[in-house]
Write a protein that holds these residues in place. Sequence first.
Motif, PDB file in Angstrom:
ATOM      1  N   VAL A   4       0.838  -1.206   0.000  1.00 20.21           N
ATOM      2  CA  VAL A   4       0.000   0.000   0.000  1.00 20.21           C
ATOM      3  C   VAL A   4       0.869   1.250   0.000  1.00 20.21           C
ATOM      4  CG1 VAL A   4      -1.655   1.320   1.387  1.00 20.21           C
ATOM      5  CG2 VAL A   4      -1.996  -1.132   1.047  1.00 20.21           C
ATOM      6  N   LEU A   5       1.894   1.269   0.842  1.00 24.91           N
ATOM      7  CA  LEU A   5       2.765   2.443   0.912  1.00 24.91           C
ATOM      8  C   LEU A   5       3.565   2.646  -0.377  1.00 24.91           C
ATOM      9  CD1 LEU A   5       3.977   2.167   4.603  1.00 24.91           C
ATOM     10  CD2 LEU A   5       2.541   3.964   3.624  1.00 24.91           C
ATOM     11  N   THR A   6       3.879   1.561  -1.072  1.00 25.68           N
ATOM     12  CA  THR A   6       4.556   1.687  -2.366  1.00 25.68           C
ATOM     13  C   THR A   6       3.628   2.344  -3.382  1.00 25.68           C
ATOM     14  OG1 THR A   6       5.936  -0.232  -1.919  1.00 25.68           O
ATOM     15  CG2 THR A   6       5.679   0.404  -4.219  1.00 25.68           C
ATOM     16  N   PHE A   7       2.365   1.933  -3.412  1.00 29.62           N
ATOM     17  CA  PHE A   7       1.416   2.552  -4.341  1.00 29.62           C
ATOM     18  C   PHE A   7       1.186   4.016  -3.993  1.00 29.62           C
ATOM     19  CE2 PHE A   7      -0.075  -1.883  -5.285  1.00 29.62           C
ATOM     20  CZ  PHE A   7       0.306  -1.861  -6.609  1.00 29.62           C
ATOM     21  N   ILE A   8       1.130   4.343  -2.721  1.00 34.88           N
ATOM     22  CA  ILE A   8       0.979   5.744  -2.314  1.00 34.88           C
ATOM     23  C   ILE A   8       2.208   6.544  -2.742  1.00 34.88           C
ATOM     24  CG2 ILE A   8       0.887   7.279  -0.300  1.00 34.88           C
ATOM     25  CD1 ILE A   8      -0.902   5.165   1.053  1.00 34.88           C
TER      26      ILE A   8
END
Length: 129
Positions: free
Chosen positions: A120-124
């Motif tokens: 999730v943090l990579t996509f953000i």
Amino acid sequence: MADVNRGNRPLSPFMFGTYYRPQMTSMSSILVRITGNALIVAVLMIVWWLVAAAVSPECFATADAFLRSWFGDLVFLGSTWALWYHFGGGLRHLAWDFGYCLNVETSEKLGWAMLIGATVLTFITMIVT
């Protein structure tokens, strides 16, 4: 002393399959080590880019073209995920150092949280940058 049980036991506790069932805690620990080593590749690529910028415009053009290629983008995407995962592993170990979340059930949930959280943090990070 002779080992009378030599043929009836597994040779290694890390033999997957019938002898060892992978657990989330062990897999996440191994993955933290792998991501830490993989981040070295990204750092070396960034150092190469900086050194190339200091050497000559031709060297910089080569390094910059490589880093901006689809392969460079893929490496940095994977490195971003590895950085977030490794960061989550560090936070998990910090909690363990203080004596929190040491039971198996919570540790397994933290392993899944690291995996999902890093994704999730990579996509953000991709959206923001």
